[in-house]
Scaffold this active site. Sequence first.
Site, PDB file in Angstrom:
ATOM      1  N   GLN A 181      -6.767   1.649 -18.309  1.00 53.39           N
ATOM      2  CA  GLN A 181      -7.232   0.254 -18.325  1.00 53.39           C
ATOM      3  C   GLN A 181      -8.493   0.101 -19.163  1.00 53.39           C
ATOM      4  O   GLN A 181      -9.377   0.967 -19.148  1.00 53.39           O
ATOM      5  CB  GLN A 181      -7.510  -0.211 -16.886  1.00 53.39           C
ATOM      6  CG  GLN A 181      -7.987  -1.649 -16.804  1.00 53.39           C
ATOM      7  CD  GLN A 181      -7.956  -2.191 -15.374  1.00 53.39           C
ATOM      8  OE1 GLN A 181      -7.837  -1.433 -14.424  1.00 53.39           O
ATOM      9  NE2 GLN A 181      -8.059  -3.481 -15.230  1.00 53.39           N
TER      10      GLN A 181
ATOM     11  N   ARG B  95       7.159  -6.700  -6.035  1.00 51.35           N
ATOM     12  CA  ARG B  95       6.402  -7.666  -6.849  1.00 51.35           C
ATOM     13  C   ARG B  95       7.255  -8.760  -7.481  1.00 51.35           C
ATOM     14  O   ARG B  95       6.687  -9.701  -8.047  1.00 51.35           O
ATOM     15  CB  ARG B  95       5.623  -6.918  -7.935  1.00 51.35           C
ATOM     16  CG  ARG B  95       4.679  -5.849  -7.382  1.00 51.35           C
ATOM     17  CD  ARG B  95       3.633  -6.405  -6.433  1.00 51.35           C
ATOM     18  NE  ARG B  95       2.720  -5.347  -5.967  1.00 51.35           N
ATOM     19  CZ  ARG B  95       1.686  -5.562  -5.178  1.00 51.35           C
ATOM     20  NH1 ARG B  95       1.410  -6.781  -4.736  1.00 51.35           N
ATOM     21  NH2 ARG B  95       0.916  -4.556  -4.797  1.00 51.35           N
TER      22      ARG B  95
ATOM     23  N   GLN C 177      -4.188  -5.146  -7.804  1.00 51.77           N
ATOM     24  CA  GLN C 177      -2.929  -5.032  -7.057  1.00 51.77           C
ATOM     25  C   GLN C 177      -2.013  -3.991  -7.713  1.00 51.77           C
ATOM     26  O   GLN C 177      -1.379  -3.180  -7.034  1.00 51.77           O
ATOM     27  CB  GLN C 177      -2.212  -6.391  -7.028  1.00 51.77           C
ATOM     28  CG  GLN C 177      -2.962  -7.458  -6.252  1.00 51.77           C
ATOM     29  CD  GLN C 177      -2.319  -8.842  -6.389  1.00 51.77           C
ATOM     30  OE1 GLN C 177      -1.779  -9.198  -7.424  1.00 51.77           O
ATOM     31  NE2 GLN C 177      -2.389  -9.632  -5.337  1.00 51.77           N
TER      32      GLN C 177
ATOM     33  N   SER D 146     -11.994  -0.634 -20.235  1.00 47.07           N
ATOM     34  CA  SER D 146     -13.185  -0.391 -19.415  1.00 47.07           C
ATOM     35  C   SER D 146     -14.211  -1.512 -19.559  1.00 47.07           C
ATOM     36  O   SER D 146     -14.540  -1.929 -20.675  1.00 47.07           O
ATOM     37  CB  SER D 146     -13.824   0.934 -19.849  1.00 47.07           C
ATOM     38  OG  SER D 146     -15.105   1.055 -19.276  1.00 47.07           O
TER      39      SER D 146
ATOM     40  N   SER E 284      16.548  10.915  -7.006  1.00 48.01           N
ATOM     41  CA  SER E 284      15.610  11.694  -7.824  1.00 48.01           C
ATOM     42  C   SER E 284      16.011  11.768  -9.308  1.00 48.01           C
ATOM     43  O   SER E 284      15.122  11.792 -10.169  1.00 48.01           O
ATOM     44  CB  SER E 284      15.395  13.088  -7.243  1.00 48.01           C
ATOM     45  OG  SER E 284      16.612  13.798  -7.203  1.00 48.01           O
TER      46      SER E 284
ATOM     47  N   CYS F 239      11.814   5.327 -13.390  1.00 45.87           N
ATOM     48  CA  CYS F 239      12.754   4.290 -12.926  1.00 45.87           C
ATOM     49  C   CYS F 239      12.720   4.113 -11.418  1.00 45.87           C
ATOM     50  O   CYS F 239      12.836   2.987 -10.920  1.00 45.87           O
ATOM     51  CB  CYS F 239      14.182   4.641 -13.345  1.00 45.87           C
ATOM     52  SG  CYS F 239      14.443   4.531 -15.099  1.00 45.87           S
TER      53      CYS F 239
HETATM   54  C1  LIG Z   1       3.251  -9.045  -0.613  1.00 47.06           C
HETATM   55  C2  LIG Z   1       2.290  -7.886  -0.574  1.00 47.06           C
HETATM   56  C3  LIG Z   1       1.124  -7.992   0.146  1.00 47.06           C
HETATM   57  C4  LIG Z   1       0.221  -6.927   0.207  1.00 47.06           C
HETATM   58  N1  LIG Z   1      -0.943  -7.058   0.932  1.00 47.06           N
HETATM   59  C5  LIG Z   1      -1.817  -6.034   0.974  1.00 47.06           C
HETATM   60  C6  LIG Z   1      -3.044  -6.147   1.727  1.00 47.06           C
HETATM   61  O1  LIG Z   1      -3.327  -7.181   2.297  1.00 47.06           O
HETATM   62  N2  LIG Z   1      -3.869  -5.087   1.761  1.00 47.06           N
HETATM   63  C7  LIG Z   1      -3.580  -3.893   1.128  1.00 47.06           C
HETATM   64  O2  LIG Z   1      -4.360  -2.954   1.227  1.00 47.06           O
HETATM   65  N3  LIG Z   1      -2.440  -3.766   0.418  1.00 47.06           N
HETATM   66  C8  LIG Z   1      -1.564  -4.783   0.321  1.00 47.06           C
HETATM   67  N4  LIG Z   1      -0.416  -4.655  -0.415  1.00 47.06           N
HETATM   68  C9  LIG Z   1      -0.187  -3.391  -1.154  1.00 47.06           C
HETATM   69  C10 LIG Z   1       0.882  -2.505  -0.475  1.00 47.06           C
HETATM   70  O3  LIG Z   1       0.487  -2.139   0.836  1.00 47.06           O
HETATM   71  C11 LIG Z   1       1.139  -1.238  -1.308  1.00 47.06           C
HETATM   72  O4  LIG Z   1      -0.041  -0.477  -1.367  1.00 47.06           O
HETATM   73  C12 LIG Z   1       1.566  -1.548  -2.727  1.00 47.06           C
HETATM   74  O5  LIG Z   1       2.542  -2.549  -2.749  1.00 47.06           O
HETATM   75  C13 LIG Z   1       2.112  -0.266  -3.382  1.00 47.06           C
HETATM   76  O6  LIG Z   1       3.397  -0.037  -2.861  1.00 47.06           O
HETATM   77  P1  LIG Z   1       3.962   1.428  -2.585  1.00 47.06           P
HETATM   78  O7  LIG Z   1       3.061   2.214  -1.694  1.00 47.06           O
HETATM   79  O8  LIG Z   1       5.386   1.246  -2.131  1.00 47.06           O
HETATM   80  O9  LIG Z   1       3.986   2.029  -4.076  1.00 47.06           O
HETATM   81  P2  LIG Z   1       3.587   3.495  -4.565  1.00 47.06           P
HETATM   82  O10 LIG Z   1       2.194   3.819  -4.231  1.00 47.06           O
HETATM   83  O11 LIG Z   1       3.982   3.534  -6.016  1.00 47.06           O
HETATM   84  O12 LIG Z   1       4.493   4.442  -3.714  1.00 47.06           O
HETATM   85  C14 LIG Z   1       5.907   4.467  -3.931  1.00 47.06           C
HETATM   86  C15 LIG Z   1       6.564   5.020  -2.672  1.00 47.06           C
HETATM   87  O13 LIG Z   1       6.205   6.394  -2.534  1.00 47.06           O
HETATM   88  C16 LIG Z   1       6.017   6.682  -1.157  1.00 47.06           C
HETATM   89  N5  LIG Z   1       4.620   7.066  -0.934  1.00 47.06           N
HETATM   90  C17 LIG Z   1       3.603   6.993  -1.824  1.00 47.06           C
HETATM   91  N6  LIG Z   1       2.482   7.469  -1.304  1.00 47.06           N
HETATM   92  C18 LIG Z   1       2.774   7.832  -0.051  1.00 47.06           C
HETATM   93  C19 LIG Z   1       2.016   8.375   1.025  1.00 47.06           C
HETATM   94  N7  LIG Z   1       0.714   8.635   0.929  1.00 47.06           N
HETATM   95  N8  LIG Z   1       2.643   8.639   2.182  1.00 47.06           N
HETATM   96  C20 LIG Z   1       3.957   8.383   2.336  1.00 47.06           C
HETATM   97  N9  LIG Z   1       4.753   7.844   1.373  1.00 47.06           N
HETATM   98  C21 LIG Z   1       4.154   7.575   0.203  1.00 47.06           C
HETATM   99  C22 LIG Z   1       6.383   5.429  -0.372  1.00 47.06           C
HETATM  100  O14 LIG Z   1       7.761   5.484  -0.045  1.00 47.06           O
HETATM  101  C23 LIG Z   1       6.160   4.327  -1.379  1.00 47.06           C
HETATM  102  O15 LIG Z   1       6.934   3.139  -1.135  1.00 47.06           O
HETATM  103  C24 LIG Z   1       0.500  -5.713  -0.498  1.00 47.06           C
HETATM  104  C25 LIG Z   1       1.691  -5.625  -1.245  1.00 47.06           C
HETATM  105  C26 LIG Z   1       2.568  -6.689  -1.307  1.00 47.06           C
HETATM  106  C27 LIG Z   1       3.825  -6.560  -2.126  1.00 47.06           C
END
Ligand SMILES: Cc1cc2nc3c(=O)[nH]c(=O)nc-3n(C[C@H](O)[C@H](O)[C@H](O)COP(=O)(O)OP(=O)(O)OC[C@H]3O[C@@H](n4cnc5c(N)ncnc54)[C@H](O)[C@@H]3O)c2cc1C
EC number: 2.1.1.148
Length: 240
Positions: A97, A185, A86, A99, A65, A175
């Site tokens: 972003q 990514r 993405q 618009s 944290s 961070c």
């Molecule tokens: C190679 C690849 C392929 C992908 N393919 C697809 C696809 O086909 N379809 C699709 O829909 N998405 C896809 N994604 C998107 C992926 O599922 C994630 O939505 C995206 O990478 C954001 O990651 P994140 O949730 O870790 O990040 P953030 O949203 O920034 O969250 C950061 C972290 O906070 C925690 N967190 C955030 N929100 C919650 C929550 N509601 N509940 C519990 N913990 C939470 C988790 O630990 C998470 O890792 C893909 C991603 C990658 C890298």
Amino acid sequence: MPQKTCRVELVASTPNPMAVIYAAFRQCYHAGFVGDMHTKLVDGDISEEKQAAFIKKVMESGHASPIEHVSFTFAIEGVSRALTHQLVRHRIASFSQQSQRYVDGSNFDYILPPAFAKIPEAKARFEKFLDEVGDAYQELKQILEENGRGEKAKEDARFVLPQATESKIVVTMNCRSLLNFFEHRCCTRAQWEIRDMANQMLKICRTALPCVFEDAGARCEKLKYCPEGEKFTCGRYPLP
Ligand SMILES: Cc1cc2nc3c(=O)[nH]c(=O)nc-3n(C[C@H](O)[C@H](O)[C@H](O)COP(=O)(O)OP(=O)(O)OC[C@H]3O[C@@H](n4cnc5c(N)ncnc54)[C@H](O)[C@@H]3O)c2cc1C
């Protein structure tokens, strides 16, 4: 309709990032008040080497944290709407972003996938399609304007714009969120375009704050093996 490539500029970041993180970590274990320590940290009373070593050691324990107190803001251009779709899936971030409702898309710029660039036939077909889209956008906008839609014509005409359309976006992440973003990514499983952008962002973060970002990147960078499994591994590191 020029072709664009990704450009990432750091526009802001938390001042004295190492001192901020060090103070936050120390507050967890220190009987005193780090509000009194912070000025001394900034003045260099505790060497940067000592602060960096302490931060790296505590981070290894999973106590993450304190690194949330430091954030980076990037201005990014030359990326497709496919990429920004993405990007905005990363919820622990702030985005602003360009618009398509308010900015005229008549002469939209575009991103050329390298796979199209390599094959003249594919590139020619893609560019023909983009010309057709440009014409459709302008014609539809004009028809809507002539039928009283006024300034709102753009927000409807944009429905024909492709995912290749160039976009500009400002992103702020702390961070901890950046480390998670880079894990996902910078991996070869991510698409080439967002991977290129993530690598540009990582390079900037590594220079600014090596004690946090030195080993950042795809998960294999730290693990020294590939956790993606046989089907998805790029082969750079061995499977476990
Ligand atoms: C190679 C690849 C392929 C992908 N393919 C697809 C696809 O086909 N379809 C699709 O829909 N998405 C896809 N994604 C998107 C992926 O599922 C994630 O939505 C995206 O990478 C954001 O990651 P994140 O949730 O870790 O990040 P953030 O949203 O920034 O969250 C950061 C972290 O906070 C925690 N967190 C955030 N929100 C919650 C929550 N509601 N509940 C519990 N913990 C939470 C988790 O630990 C998470 O890792 C893909 C991603 C990658 C890298």
